[in-house]
Design a protein around this motif. Structure first.
Motif, PDB file in Angstrom:
ATOM      1  N   LEU A 263      -2.813  -8.522  -1.524  1.00  0.00           N
ATOM      2  CA  LEU A 263      -3.152  -7.106  -1.303  1.00  0.00           C
ATOM      3  C   LEU A 263      -3.907  -6.916   0.014  1.00  0.00           C
ATOM      4  CD1 LEU A 263      -3.999  -6.055  -4.960  1.00  0.00           C
ATOM      5  CD2 LEU A 263      -2.198  -5.044  -3.530  1.00  0.00           C
ATOM      6  N   GLU A 264      -4.714  -7.899   0.378  1.00  0.00           N
ATOM      7  CA  GLU A 264      -5.387  -7.813   1.687  1.00  0.00           C
ATOM      8  C   GLU A 264      -4.345  -7.764   2.809  1.00  0.00           C
ATOM      9  OE1 GLU A 264      -9.179 -10.505   0.355  1.00  0.00           O
ATOM     10  OE2 GLU A 264      -8.140 -11.126   2.188  1.00  0.00           O
ATOM     11  N   THR A 265      -3.357  -8.660   2.704  1.00  0.00           N
ATOM     12  CA  THR A 265      -2.292  -8.695   3.724  1.00  0.00           C
ATOM     13  C   THR A 265      -1.523  -7.373   3.732  1.00  0.00           C
ATOM     14  OG1 THR A 265      -2.096 -11.035   3.259  1.00  0.00           O
ATOM     15  CG2 THR A 265      -0.304 -10.056   4.518  1.00  0.00           C
ATOM     16  N   PHE A 266      -1.228  -6.887   2.542  1.00  0.00           N
ATOM     17  CA  PHE A 266      -0.509  -5.613   2.399  1.00  0.00           C
ATOM     18  C   PHE A 266      -1.299  -4.473   3.072  1.00  0.00           C
ATOM     19  CE2 PHE A 266      -0.216  -1.754  -0.327  1.00  0.00           C
ATOM     20  CZ  PHE A 266       1.116  -1.419  -0.120  1.00  0.00           C
ATOM     21  N   ASN A 267      -2.584  -4.389   2.757  1.00  0.00           N
ATOM     22  CA  ASN A 267      -3.407  -3.303   3.322  1.00  0.00           C
ATOM     23  C   ASN A 267      -3.488  -3.399   4.845  1.00  0.00           C
ATOM     24  OD1 ASN A 267      -4.083  -1.813   0.992  1.00  0.00           O
ATOM     25  ND2 ASN A 267      -5.561  -3.377   0.397  1.00  0.00           N
ATOM     26  N   ARG A 268      -3.543  -4.627   5.343  1.00  0.00           N
ATOM     27  CA  ARG A 268      -3.571  -4.819   6.802  1.00  0.00           C
ATOM     28  C   ARG A 268      -2.261  -4.322   7.420  1.00  0.00           C
ATOM     29  NH1 ARG A 268      -3.622 -10.327   7.516  1.00  0.00           N
ATOM     30  NH2 ARG A 268      -5.346 -10.402   6.035  1.00  0.00           N
ATOM     31  N   SER A 269      -1.153  -4.665   6.785  1.00  0.00           N
ATOM     32  CA  SER A 269       0.147  -4.239   7.314  1.00  0.00           C
ATOM     33  C   SER A 269       0.266  -2.716   7.307  1.00  0.00           C
ATOM     34  CB  SER A 269       1.288  -4.841   6.498  1.00  0.00           C
ATOM     35  OG  SER A 269       1.305  -6.226   6.687  1.00  0.00           O
ATOM     36  N   VAL A 270      -0.198  -2.099   6.201  1.00  0.00           N
ATOM     37  CA  VAL A 270      -0.130  -0.636   6.116  1.00  0.00           C
ATOM     38  C   VAL A 270      -0.944  -0.032   7.270  1.00  0.00           C
ATOM     39  CG1 VAL A 270      -0.815   1.375   4.740  1.00  0.00           C
ATOM     40  CG2 VAL A 270       0.271  -0.592   3.623  1.00  0.00           C
ATOM     41  N   LYS A 271      -2.102  -0.597   7.535  1.00  0.00           N
ATOM     42  CA  LYS A 271      -2.977  -0.066   8.582  1.00  0.00           C
ATOM     43  C   LYS A 271      -2.354  -0.244   9.970  1.00  0.00           C
ATOM     44  CE  LYS A 271      -7.780  -0.455   9.738  1.00  0.00           C
ATOM     45  NZ  LYS A 271      -8.788  -1.494   9.719  1.00  0.00           N
ATOM     46  N   GLU A 272      -1.797  -1.444  10.181  1.00  0.00           N
ATOM     47  CA  GLU A 272      -1.262  -1.730  11.529  1.00  0.00           C
ATOM     48  C   GLU A 272       0.124  -1.120  11.736  1.00  0.00           C
ATOM     49  OE1 GLU A 272      -1.576  -5.978  11.904  1.00  0.00           O
ATOM     50  OE2 GLU A 272      -3.774  -5.898  11.895  1.00  0.00           O
ATOM     51  N   ASN A 273       0.862  -0.933  10.686  1.00  0.00           N
ATOM     52  CA  ASN A 273       2.183  -0.298  10.728  1.00  0.00           C
ATOM     53  C   ASN A 273       3.058  -0.819  11.875  1.00  0.00           C
ATOM     54  OD1 ASN A 273       4.232   1.481  10.090  1.00  0.00           O
ATOM     55  ND2 ASN A 273       3.196   3.314  10.913  1.00  0.00           N
ATOM     56  N   PRO A 274       3.303  -2.129  11.922  1.00  0.00           N
ATOM     57  CA  PRO A 274       3.939  -2.733  13.105  1.00  0.00           C
ATOM     58  C   PRO A 274       5.368  -2.264  13.376  1.00  0.00           C
ATOM     59  CG  PRO A 274       3.760  -4.349  11.353  1.00  0.00           C
ATOM     60  CD  PRO A 274       2.976  -3.162  10.906  1.00  0.00           C
ATOM     61  N   ALA A 275       6.094  -1.849  12.338  1.00  0.00           N
ATOM     62  CA  ALA A 275       7.487  -1.445  12.555  1.00  0.00           C
ATOM     63  C   ALA A 275       7.668   0.070  12.425  1.00  0.00           C
ATOM     64  CB  ALA A 275       8.393  -2.180  11.568  1.00  0.00           C
TER      65      ALA A 275
END
Ligand code: ADP
Ligand code: GN1
Ligand code: MG
Length: 364
Positions: A166-178
């Motif tokens: 979930l930490e990784t998920f939340n980071r991805s949501v925040k950074e929105n790389p794609a």
């Protein structure tokens, strides 16, 4: 990418000569090929280009598999009438006496004997097959309980740790790389709403109520081969065999064995957990493990499918948000389609949770 598979085959000590090679199976991680040999009476082989972006330490990975397969072979060969080449994976040694090779371009390869006359199912259509799958995983865990030596390497650290996922998920949501977050706001809400309740297995683990055992950690049903009569034959895909909780194996098997639709079903109304398949798998699994699991482990088996289905959904969704860097995909929005189907399956399990608990209580 083109590889000279005949040349790679020749780096291993094999019986039989190379006839032809074709891509094989539907795994999401490695590139897998079946090699047919020219001679009728010689084994065929499975050749795999290992995904070393995901498995960062291939020698450690292979050491685990060597230890596990030697141990399983010792146990299985002591059973009268056993068929050692079909009931356990057999690694093929390379000519320089390792269980893998590195080619000129830096790719890692390994080879197994091809398990002949097996059946592999992505969808399970009968309680009999689900029961056999449960027995296979129960027996697998039981046979590895006395593996001698040091703990196995953690080939992917924190693999089923939902807090870390979930930490990784939340980071991805925040950074929105794609730039894909805008497509998945509903799915993100669904995930966040359930985040706290999913931490229960980690919590009872930390409290010492459930033990760490040797578990498979990737018990999707197509990693359990059945024989020509649909009886349990062999548990394959040993890359993630390492310390874990039994709930991870039980949950992942139910996620795949009891879902009446495909893992990536597009038509969400088709996705549902079949309670009879759940019961059949649980019956097979507990027939092998009833006497070894402790009371808390047994009590939480009913919750495990919700946790693992949710975890895999979070992983598919994270990969979609990241721009598809982990799982193999077959079309542009494949990871999203997988995530949606898995979240639908979580809902179906939530709806039937009372019944799942009743079944487990009756079986233990
Ligand atoms: P992945 O991690 O990519 O899923 P697997 O090790 O599970 O890789 O292999 C992919 C597929 O290849 C399996 O689902 C199965 O169909 C087939 N397979 C793998 N090993 C064997 C084997 N020894 N004999 C027969 N089929 C195999
Ligand atoms: C991968 O290797 P394979 O295809 O059997 C993944 C599992 C997921 C599964 C989802 C090492 O399994 O964790 O549950 O896809 N394996 C790895 O289908 O990440
Ligand atoms: Mg697999």
């Amino acid at each position: 990418m083109d590889h000279n598979l005949r040349e790679i085959f020749d780096c291993f000590i094999t019986d039989g000569t190379f006839l032809k090679c074709e891509p094989y199976g539907s795994g999401h991680i490695h590139d897998t090929f079946r090699i047919e040999t020219r001679e009728e009476d010689k084994d065929d082989y499975i050749l795999q280009r290992l995904n070393n972006k995901i498995f960062r330490n291939i020698p450690a990975l292979q050491e685990n598999i060597e230890r596990v397969t030697v141990h399983l072979k010792n146990k299985i060969s002591a059973i009268s009438g056993s068929d050692i080449k079909r009931e356990c994976l057999s690694l093929i040694p390379s000519k320089d006496k390792k269980s893998w090779i590195i080619d000129k371009s830096g790719n890692y390869w390994r080879m197994y004997i091809f398990i002949s006359n097996h059946r592999s199912y992505n969808i399970v259509d009968s309680p009999g097959k689900a029961f056999e799958g449960g027995k296979a995983i129960g027996r697998f865990q039981a046979m590895l309980a006395d593996l001698p030596g040091n703990p196995l390497h953690e080939t992917i650290p924190y693999f089923h740790d939902i807090e870390k996922r979930l930490e990784t998920f939340n980071r991805s949501v925040k950074e929105n790389p794609a730039g894909r977050v805008k497509n998945v706001t509903h799915e993100i809400d669904f995930v966040l709403k359930r985040a706290d309740q999913m931490k229960v297995i980690l919590r009872i683990g930390k409290e010492g109520k459930i033990p760490v055992r040797i578990t498979h950690n990737d018990t999707k049903f197509n990693n359990i081969l059945l024989d020509e009569n649909d009886k349990a034959l062999c548990v394959i895909d040993l890359d993630t065999v390492m310390p874990g909780y039994v709930h991870y194996d039980f949950g992942d098997a139910i996620r795949t064995a009891a879902n009446v639709a495909a893992e990536d079903e597009k038509e969400l109304s088709k996705v549902k957990m079949d309670i009879n398949l759940f019961e059949a798998y649980a019956t097979g699994y507990l027939s092998e493990t009833r006497d070894t699991l402790n009371d808390v482990e047994k009590e939480y088996l009913a919750f495990a499918p919700r946790l693992i289905t949710y975890t895999i959904a979070v992983r598919f969704l994270t990969d979609y948000i990241d721009g598809d860097t982990y799982f193999k995909i077959h079309h542009e929005h494949h990871n999203l389609q997988r995530a949606r189907a898995q979240l639908k399956l979580v809902e179906s399990m939530e709806e039937q949770y009372g019944e799942m608990q009743k079944i487990i209580r009756r079986l233990i």
